[in-house]
Design an enzyme around this catalytic site. Structure first.
Site, PDB file in Angstrom:
ATOM      1  N   ASP A 157      -0.742 -12.712   2.404  1.00 46.50           N
ATOM      2  CA  ASP A 157      -1.322 -11.611   3.181  1.00 46.50           C
ATOM      3  C   ASP A 157      -1.545 -12.146   4.599  1.00 46.50           C
ATOM      4  OD1 ASP A 157      -2.473  -9.354   4.048  1.00 46.50           O
ATOM      5  OD2 ASP A 157      -4.083  -9.268   2.579  1.00 46.50           O
ATOM      6  N   ASP A 175      -5.750 -13.509   9.421  1.00 41.28           N
ATOM      7  CA  ASP A 175      -4.597 -13.447   8.500  1.00 41.28           C
ATOM      8  C   ASP A 175      -3.458 -14.366   8.939  1.00 41.28           C
ATOM      9  OD1 ASP A 175      -5.777 -11.636   6.803  1.00 41.28           O
ATOM     10  OD2 ASP A 175      -4.709  -9.894   7.567  1.00 41.28           O
ATOM     11  N   HIS A 209     -11.007 -14.055   3.747  1.00 45.57           N
ATOM     12  CA  HIS A 209     -12.187 -13.295   3.316  1.00 45.57           C
ATOM     13  C   HIS A 209     -13.279 -14.246   2.828  1.00 45.57           C
ATOM     14  CE1 HIS A 209      -9.483  -9.557   2.373  1.00 45.57           C
ATOM     15  NE2 HIS A 209      -9.323 -10.020   3.598  1.00 45.57           N
ATOM     16  N   ASP A 253       2.198   2.058   3.376  1.00 47.62           N
ATOM     17  CA  ASP A 253       3.138   1.138   4.058  1.00 47.62           C
ATOM     18  C   ASP A 253       4.562   1.548   3.752  1.00 47.62           C
ATOM     19  OD1 ASP A 253       0.880  -0.527   4.281  1.00 47.62           O
ATOM     20  OD2 ASP A 253       1.503  -1.732   2.552  1.00 47.62           O
ATOM     21  N   HIS A 256       0.883  -1.158   0.000  1.00 51.76           N
ATOM     22  CA  HIS A 256       0.000   0.000   0.000  1.00 51.76           C
ATOM     23  C   HIS A 256       0.926   1.215   0.000  1.00 51.76           C
ATOM     24  CE1 HIS A 256      -2.339  -2.998   2.359  1.00 51.76           C
ATOM     25  NE2 HIS A 256      -3.409  -2.448   1.833  1.00 51.76           N
ATOM     26  N   GLU A 302      -8.843 -13.968  -1.321  1.00 59.39           N
ATOM     27  CA  GLU A 302      -8.129 -14.220  -0.058  1.00 59.39           C
ATOM     28  C   GLU A 302      -8.895 -15.242   0.782  1.00 59.39           C
ATOM     29  OE1 GLU A 302      -6.446 -10.843   1.903  1.00 59.39           O
ATOM     30  OE2 GLU A 302      -6.941 -11.607   3.888  1.00 59.39           O
ATOM     31  N   ASP A 360      -4.525 -13.965  -2.276  1.00 62.07           N
ATOM     32  CA  ASP A 360      -3.921 -13.588  -1.003  1.00 62.07           C
ATOM     33  C   ASP A 360      -3.955 -14.836  -0.132  1.00 62.07           C
ATOM     34  OD1 ASP A 360      -3.254 -11.053  -1.702  1.00 62.07           O
ATOM     35  OD2 ASP A 360      -4.489 -10.042  -0.206  1.00 62.07           O
ATOM     36  N   ASP A 393     -10.681 -11.479  10.703  1.00 63.62           N
ATOM     37  CA  ASP A 393      -9.689 -11.740   9.663  1.00 63.62           C
ATOM     38  C   ASP A 393      -8.334 -11.921  10.357  1.00 63.62           C
ATOM     39  OD1 ASP A 393      -8.624 -11.897   7.115  1.00 63.62           O
ATOM     40  OD2 ASP A 393      -8.750  -9.760   6.705  1.00 63.62           O
TER      41      ASP A 393
HETATM   42  C1  XLS Z   1      -7.474  -6.727   4.332  1.00 66.10           C
HETATM   43  C2  XLS Z   1      -6.975  -6.971   2.995  1.00 66.10           C
HETATM   44  C3  XLS Z   1      -5.806  -6.084   2.574  1.00 66.10           C
HETATM   45  C4  XLS Z   1      -5.641  -6.114   1.088  1.00 66.10           C
HETATM   46  C5  XLS Z   1      -4.874  -4.972   0.533  1.00 66.10           C
HETATM   47  O1  XLS Z   1      -8.247  -7.513   4.882  1.00 66.10           O
HETATM   48  O2  XLS Z   1      -6.658  -8.322   2.863  1.00 66.10           O
HETATM   49  O3  XLS Z   1      -4.657  -6.458   3.240  1.00 66.10           O
HETATM   50  O4  XLS Z   1      -5.052  -7.295   0.664  1.00 66.10           O
HETATM   51  O5  XLS Z   1      -5.473  -3.758   0.802  1.00 66.10           O
HETATM   52 NI    NI Z   2      -5.624  -9.166   1.256  1.00 68.96          NI
HETATM   53 NI    NI Z   3      -7.528  -9.636   4.584  1.00 65.56          NI
END
Ligand code: XLS
Ligand code: NI
Ligand code: NI
Length: 434
Positions: free
Chosen positions: A337, A307, A269, A102, A99, A266, A294, A305
């Protein structure tokens, strides 16, 4: 100075007991005519690797980042770039994602922020040239700053909308400057908290106009990579417009955006949307719109989430079955991700986490390829639909069939005798390979 206390991670094979070695990911090993590296196209996300302090809703960061002075200075941002490239080099990861916020700080005004971004981008460009690392995709952070609390491209405020547009314009130019292969939109705040104050139709029209402007600007600056939409049903918004693959595809079709857009799916998600990852991937792939992934996972006991790094062989096998079936990635790849748990606060934990994720995907790839070579699974599915290969079924598929035809067939054939779906047999078959 080394920031990660290890050498470059090597492939040592399945019998190795070295935690800092790959047991399965052997980058140059050929699988069905392509190296593992080419199949998997691993990418690291700048936000998790360099910027995630490992806070959770109940406590602050724990991550040790001795290279980071905690300031918003451009010097600090530039110093992080070296650490990140050391990380990529030690992991043997060839792609990355970011991003805008970042990689460079958001400063007092837009032009100062743009200027900071330019400085970091020129350093990233130099590091890419030195190492051969490539940018898988860039994106703009349109969710962290307070101005975006009510949305960015779906904000009720046209001034916020304009600010977001300016930010995406710049992020797109930075992506182009770094020869990025793609550009992602994840609409964290593009949704709503309550419909009492929301005109959904206007917000969606505005979002579509925004994406059309992005395409127009990409054409203008010669950025020809795809745009990815990354579906997610909620969090931070209560209802996010890009809720799942099907909703995104419908939106893109409705607003005439199918040409330049594809999806970035992802795992966590998908599960937040109440789907499996393979469901989301299959919906996208069926539409020819599985662009990138992702690669993470959620936790069945925690509802957000999380991750986490992918460690589940069933999951990576299913993912790779879909990826192999569609003929592999073109511009996309497997972007981790994913973040470490808050308890794993040492820099070396970043290495352990990625070793695990890469090995799990390498095994998923090998297993998926073995299942495909074996052929029994595909044969079963083909056989299951074989009544559509000839006769009345073929007529249906040709589009020439009518209800009169179906009625005549049903009257002549009488009660159908249905074959078993054999789910358990097929589950056992998959386990033969895992
Ligand atoms: C957040 C998203 C984010 C995207 C990029 O849940 O996964 O990290 O991949 O903005
Ligand atoms: Ni993502
Ligand atoms: Ni995410």
């Amino acid at each position: 100075m080394a920031h990660f206390p290890c050498d470059k991670i090597q492939y040592e094979g399945p019998t190795s007991k070295n935690p800092l070695a790959f047991k399965h990911y052997n980058p140059e090993e050929q699988i069905d005519g392509k190296s593992m590296k080419e199949h998997l196209r691993f990418a690291a996300p700048y936000w998790h690797v360099m910027r995630n302090v490992l806070a959770d809703p109940f406590g602050g960061g724990t991550a040790q980042m001795p290279w980071d002075d905690g300031s918003d200075s451009v010097e600090n941002a530039l110093a992080r770039v070296d650490v990140f490239f050391e990380f990529l080099e030690k992991m043997g990861i060839d792609y990355y994602c970011w991003h805008d916020r970042d990689i460079a700080p958001e400063l007092n005004d837009l032009s100062a922020s743009n200027n900071a971004l330019d400085q970091v981008v020129s350093k990233l460009k130099q590091k890419q040239e030195e190492t051969g690392v490539k940018l898988l995709w860039g994106t703009a952070c349109l969710f962290a700053h307070a101005r975006y609390s009510q949305g960015a491209a779906t904000s009720p405020d046209a001034n916020v909308y304009a600010y977001a547009g300016a930010q995406v314009k710049k992020a797109l130019e930075a992506t182009k400057e770094l020869d990025g292969l793609g550009y992602t939109f994840w609409g964290g705040r593009e949704g709503y908290s309550t419909l009492l104050n929301t005109n959904m139709k206007r917000e969606l029209d505005h979002l579509a106009a925004f994406l059309h402007m992005a395409v127009a600007h990409a054409d203008k600056i010669g950025f020809d990579g795809p745009f990815y939409i990354e579906p997610k049903p909620r969090e931070p918004s209560t209802h996010q417009y890009d809720s799942d693959s099907a909703a995104c595809l419908n939106f893109l079709r409705e607003y005439g955006l199918m040409d330049r857009f594809t999806l970035n799916i992802e795992t966590n998600h998908a599960t937040l949307a109440g789907h499996t990852m393979e469901h989301e991937l299959t919906v996208a792939a069926n539409a020819g719109k599985l662009g990138s992934i992702d690669a993470n996972r959620g936790d069945t006991l925690i509802g957000w989430d999380t991750d986490q790094f992918p460690t589940d062989l069933y999951l990576t096998t299913q993912v790779m079955l879909v990826v192999l079936e569609m003929g592999g990635f073109t511009t996309g790849g497997l972007n981790f991700d994913a973040k470490r748990r808050r308890e794993s606060h040492e820099p070396i934990d970043l290495i352990h986490a990625h070793v695990g994720g890469m090995d799990t995907f390498a095994r998923g790839l090998k297993i998926a390829q073995a299942i495909r070579e074996d052929g029994r699974l595909a044969d079963f599915v083909q056989q299951r639909y074989s009544s559509f290969d000839s006769g009345i079924g073929a007529k249906v598929e040709s589009g020439a069939c009518t209800f009169e035809d179906l009625e005549a067939h049903a009257l002549a054939k009488g009660e159908p005798s249905l074959a078993s779906g054999r789910q358990e047999m097929l589950e056992n078959l998959i386990n033969e390979f895992i």
